[in-house]
Design an enzyme around this catalytic site. Structure first.
Site, mmCIF file in Angstrom:
data_model
loop_
_atom_site.group_PDB
_atom_site.id
_atom_site.type_symbol
_atom_site.label_atom_id
_atom_site.label_comp_id
_atom_site.label_asym_id
_atom_site.label_seq_id
_atom_site.Cartn_x
_atom_site.Cartn_y
_atom_site.Cartn_z
ATOM 1 N N CYS A 51 6.360 -5.098 15.810
ATOM 2 C CA CYS A 51 6.015 -4.182 16.904
ATOM 3 C C CYS A 51 4.542 -4.412 17.262
ATOM 4 O O CYS A 51 3.701 -4.556 16.379
ATOM 5 C CB CYS A 51 6.215 -2.738 16.472
ATOM 6 S SG CYS A 51 7.885 -2.431 15.911
ATOM 7 N N CYS A 87 6.368 -7.216 7.532
ATOM 8 C CA CYS A 87 7.515 -6.719 8.291
ATOM 9 C C CYS A 87 7.919 -7.781 9.296
ATOM 10 O O CYS A 87 7.070 -8.425 9.903
ATOM 11 C CB CYS A 87 7.148 -5.422 9.011
ATOM 12 S SG CYS A 87 8.566 -4.716 9.892
ATOM 13 N N CYS A 107 1.483 -2.391 15.658
ATOM 14 C CA CYS A 107 1.517 -2.096 14.223
ATOM 15 C C CYS A 107 0.906 -3.222 13.396
ATOM 16 O O CYS A 107 1.272 -4.391 13.546
ATOM 17 C CB CYS A 107 2.965 -1.864 13.807
ATOM 18 S SG CYS A 107 3.152 -1.631 12.031
ATOM 19 N N CYS A 116 -0.049 2.772 9.005
ATOM 20 C CA CYS A 116 0.817 1.742 8.468
ATOM 21 C C CYS A 116 0.225 0.323 8.496
ATOM 22 O O CYS A 116 -0.078 -0.212 9.558
ATOM 23 C CB CYS A 116 2.063 1.804 9.336
ATOM 24 S SG CYS A 116 3.257 0.546 9.125
ATOM 25 N N CYS A 152 3.491 8.497 1.072
ATOM 26 C CA CYS A 152 3.994 7.566 2.094
ATOM 27 C C CYS A 152 4.068 6.188 1.455
ATOM 28 O O CYS A 152 3.056 5.667 0.998
ATOM 29 C CB CYS A 152 3.025 7.584 3.279
ATOM 30 S SG CYS A 152 3.443 6.369 4.533
ATOM 31 N N GLU A 157 0.819 -1.203 0.000
ATOM 32 C CA GLU A 157 0.000 0.000 0.000
ATOM 33 C C GLU A 157 0.857 1.259 0.000
ATOM 34 O O GLU A 157 2.010 1.255 0.446
ATOM 35 C CB GLU A 157 -0.900 -0.004 1.230
ATOM 36 C CG GLU A 157 -0.100 -0.032 2.528
ATOM 37 C CD GLU A 157 -0.957 -0.389 3.731
ATOM 38 O OE1 GLU A 157 -1.454 -1.514 3.770
ATOM 39 O OE2 GLU A 157 -1.145 0.474 4.595
ATOM 40 N N ASN A 210 -3.582 5.032 16.376
ATOM 41 C CA ASN A 210 -4.813 4.683 15.677
ATOM 42 C C ASN A 210 -5.372 3.439 16.353
ATOM 43 O O ASN A 210 -4.606 2.559 16.727
ATOM 44 C CB ASN A 210 -4.511 4.321 14.222
ATOM 45 C CG ASN A 210 -4.339 5.528 13.352
ATOM 46 O OD1 ASN A 210 -3.666 6.470 13.722
ATOM 47 N ND2 ASN A 210 -4.932 5.495 12.189
ATOM 48 N N LEU A 222 10.500 5.685 18.156
ATOM 49 C CA LEU A 222 11.014 5.433 19.508
ATOM 50 C C LEU A 222 9.948 4.743 20.379
ATOM 51 O O LEU A 222 10.146 3.639 20.854
ATOM 52 C CB LEU A 222 11.455 6.764 20.119
ATOM 53 C CG LEU A 222 12.275 6.693 21.383
ATOM 54 C CD1 LEU A 222 13.600 6.015 21.142
ATOM 55 C CD2 LEU A 222 12.517 8.100 21.949
HETATM 56 N N1 SAH Z 1 9.445 0.280 10.049
HETATM 57 C C1 SAH Z 1 9.652 1.674 10.044
HETATM 58 C C2 SAH Z 1 8.905 2.362 8.954
HETATM 59 C C3 SAH Z 1 7.416 2.188 9.044
HETATM 60 S S1 SAH Z 1 6.801 3.613 9.765
HETATM 61 C C4 SAH Z 1 9.329 2.266 11.404
HETATM 62 O O1 SAH Z 1 8.766 1.557 12.229
HETATM 63 O O2 SAH Z 1 9.693 3.405 11.622
HETATM 64 C C5 SAH Z 1 5.626 2.972 10.766
HETATM 65 C C6 SAH Z 1 4.849 4.138 11.294
HETATM 66 O O3 SAH Z 1 3.459 3.813 11.166
HETATM 67 C C7 SAH Z 1 5.055 4.388 12.760
HETATM 68 O O4 SAH Z 1 6.153 5.181 13.101
HETATM 69 C C8 SAH Z 1 3.773 5.089 13.032
HETATM 70 O O5 SAH Z 1 3.932 6.426 12.650
HETATM 71 C C9 SAH Z 1 2.754 4.418 12.132
HETATM 72 N N2 SAH Z 1 1.949 3.465 12.906
HETATM 73 C C10 SAH Z 1 2.070 2.118 13.030
HETATM 74 N N3 SAH Z 1 1.117 1.622 13.831
HETATM 75 C C11 SAH Z 1 0.386 2.670 14.225
HETATM 76 C C12 SAH Z 1 -0.740 2.826 15.076
HETATM 77 N N4 SAH Z 1 -1.314 1.792 15.688
HETATM 78 N N5 SAH Z 1 -1.191 4.075 15.270
HETATM 79 C C13 SAH Z 1 -0.618 5.153 14.675
HETATM 80 N N6 SAH Z 1 0.415 5.065 13.854
HETATM 81 C C14 SAH Z 1 0.921 3.842 13.638
HETATM 82 FE FE1 SF4 Z 2 7.689 -3.040 11.181
HETATM 83 FE FE2 SF4 Z 2 5.516 -1.709 11.912
HETATM 84 FE FE3 SF4 Z 2 7.517 -2.086 13.640
HETATM 85 FE FE4 SF4 Z 2 7.855 -0.402 11.584
HETATM 86 S S1 SF4 Z 2 6.402 -0.153 13.234
HETATM 87 S S2 SF4 Z 2 9.291 -1.981 12.309
HETATM 88 S S3 SF4 Z 2 6.628 -1.447 10.007
HETATM 89 S S4 SF4 Z 2 6.228 -3.720 12.733
#
Ligand code: SAH
Ligand code: SF4
Length: 343
Positions: A114, A110, A117, A333, A103, A90, A290, A214
């Site tokens: 995390c 992935c 996510c 994401c 974006c 996406e 989110n 972070l």
């Molecule tokens: N893997 C890299 C790049 C992906 S960015 C990283 O983790 O930085 C992933 C971004 O998606 C996060 O920094 C956050 O901004 C967004 N994201 C993921 N899960 C989210 C959630 N539950 N609510 C809000 N933003 C989220």
């Molecule tokens: Fe992977 Fe989501 Fe963690 Fe970024 S935030 S490293 S996309 S699992």
């Protein structure tokens, strides 16, 4: 047959020379593809027919199949692509008054898992190639907002620094005056904290913006919901970030998703102030989580969010609070892909 978009300007120049043509035609070809959106060598009217034939014999210009599109009430547009192997990725376009930010995703799924996510839920499948990354951008430009793509963030699905080579190739095309011509300071790489990748990027001589996800400022808490922290704990992460900002002279943005009951209490704010306090080039971007039902995460109450922000500001940190965008279309994401796969 290789897609021509997998080639850097330099590689294309060398190819042309090997075909018996001057390398400078590579710039014209880049212009056709990245500026004018050409989808066929026949459109490249300022190239000799012989060269066009040669290109046709050696390369293709293909696209990605669009598997779905969604538009949010606030103008955010999300696109889903189906790749040749049927994987789904996406990309999102976020317009605002004088800019439009794309974006994009860098991997299918992935591997870092995390807990908040959606991208990691169904695991990791594979890296995207440079061509596929570039194609996401071309499709956004074509479909979402033709002329006005001013900023790019690698904040879609995947960990860009875990797909270093292909992402760097794509960055060079994005940054090239003959490619998308987006300045390095308008390109953001977001990482969950892959230290060797940050160190390598610092040595590229590019002024790319670095965003570090972070989300917690003490090792125990961070490791409990970001497994990557066990391999790359905070001390090393912060020193690699300081090295990055010293080498590039760029500010570093620390993304901090606020998740109810997890990382948004006073103690967490204290840890964060301690970790980043006094560092002039650090910026904190607070993001109310989110809601993702599958993961049981949601944002804290508004009052707690403001208390957290206020605490950091009082300690002199440079803090912003991100406005939610595209919430009605699950623009965070990995969320849209997840919805698609569940169907
Ligand atoms: N893997 C890299 C790049 C992906 S960015 C990283 O983790 O930085 C992933 C971004 O998606 C996060 O920094 C956050 O901004 C967004 N994201 C993921 N899960 C989210 C959630 N539950 N609510 C809000 N933003 C989220
Ligand atoms: Fe992977 Fe989501 Fe963690 Fe970024 S935030 S490293 S996309 S699992």
């Amino acid at each position: 047959m290789d897609d021509i978009k997998a080639l850097s300007l330099e590689t294309l120049q060398n190819k042309l020379v090997s075909f018996g043509y001057p390398g400078y035609h590579a710039r014209q070809i880049f212009n056709w593809i990245y500026k004018k959106g050409a989808v066929d060598f026949a459109q490249m009217s300022d190239l000799a027919q012989g060269l066009r034939d040669k290109l046709q014999e050696n390369f293709c210009i293909s696209g990605l199949e669009i598997a779905g599109q969604l538009k949010s009430r606030d103008g955010t547009k999300k696109m889903l692509f189906k790749l040749k192997d049927s994987s789904i990725v996406e990309a999102v376009m976020i317009p605002s008054r004088d800019r439009a930010t794309g974006c994009i995703s860098t991997q299918v799924g992935c591997k870092f898992g995390c807990r908040f996510c959606a991208s990691g839920i169904s695991g990791f499948k594979r890296n995207l190639t440079c061509f596929e990354i570039i194609e996401e951008i071309l499709a956004l430009k074509r479909e979402a907002l033709p002329d006005n793509l001013t900023h790019l963030v690698f904040m879609g699905t995947g960990e860009p620094l875990d797909n270093y080579e292909e992402v760097l190739k794509a960055i060079k095309i994005i940054n090239s005056p003959d490619g998308f011509n987006i300045g390095a300071r308008r390109i953001t790489v977001s990482t969950s904290g892959i230290i060797p990748g940050i160190q390598r990027l610092a040595g590229e001589g590019l002024q790319i913006e670095l965003s570090v996800s972070l989300h917690a400022a003490n090792d125990e808490l961070r490791s409990s919901f970001m497994p990557v922290n066990r391999k790359y704990p905070l001390k090393g992460l912060i020193s690699s970030c300081k090295e990055y900002s010293a080498k590039t002279n760029r500010q570093i943005t620390f993304e901090y998703i606020l998740i109810k009951g997890l990382n948004s209490d006073l103690r967490s704010a204290q840890d964060l102030a301690k970790l980043l306090g006094g560092w002039r080039l650090a910026k904190v971007n607070l993001i109310p989580s989110n809601p993702i039902a599958e993961l049981k995460v949601e944002a804290p109450d508004r009052r707690d969010i403001l208390l957290f922000k206020d605490y950091l500001e009082k300690r002199g940190l440079n803090v912003t609070l991100r406005k939610g965008r595209g919430e009605d279309i699950n623009a965070a994401c990995g969320q849209l892909r997840l919805g698609y796969e569940k169907k």
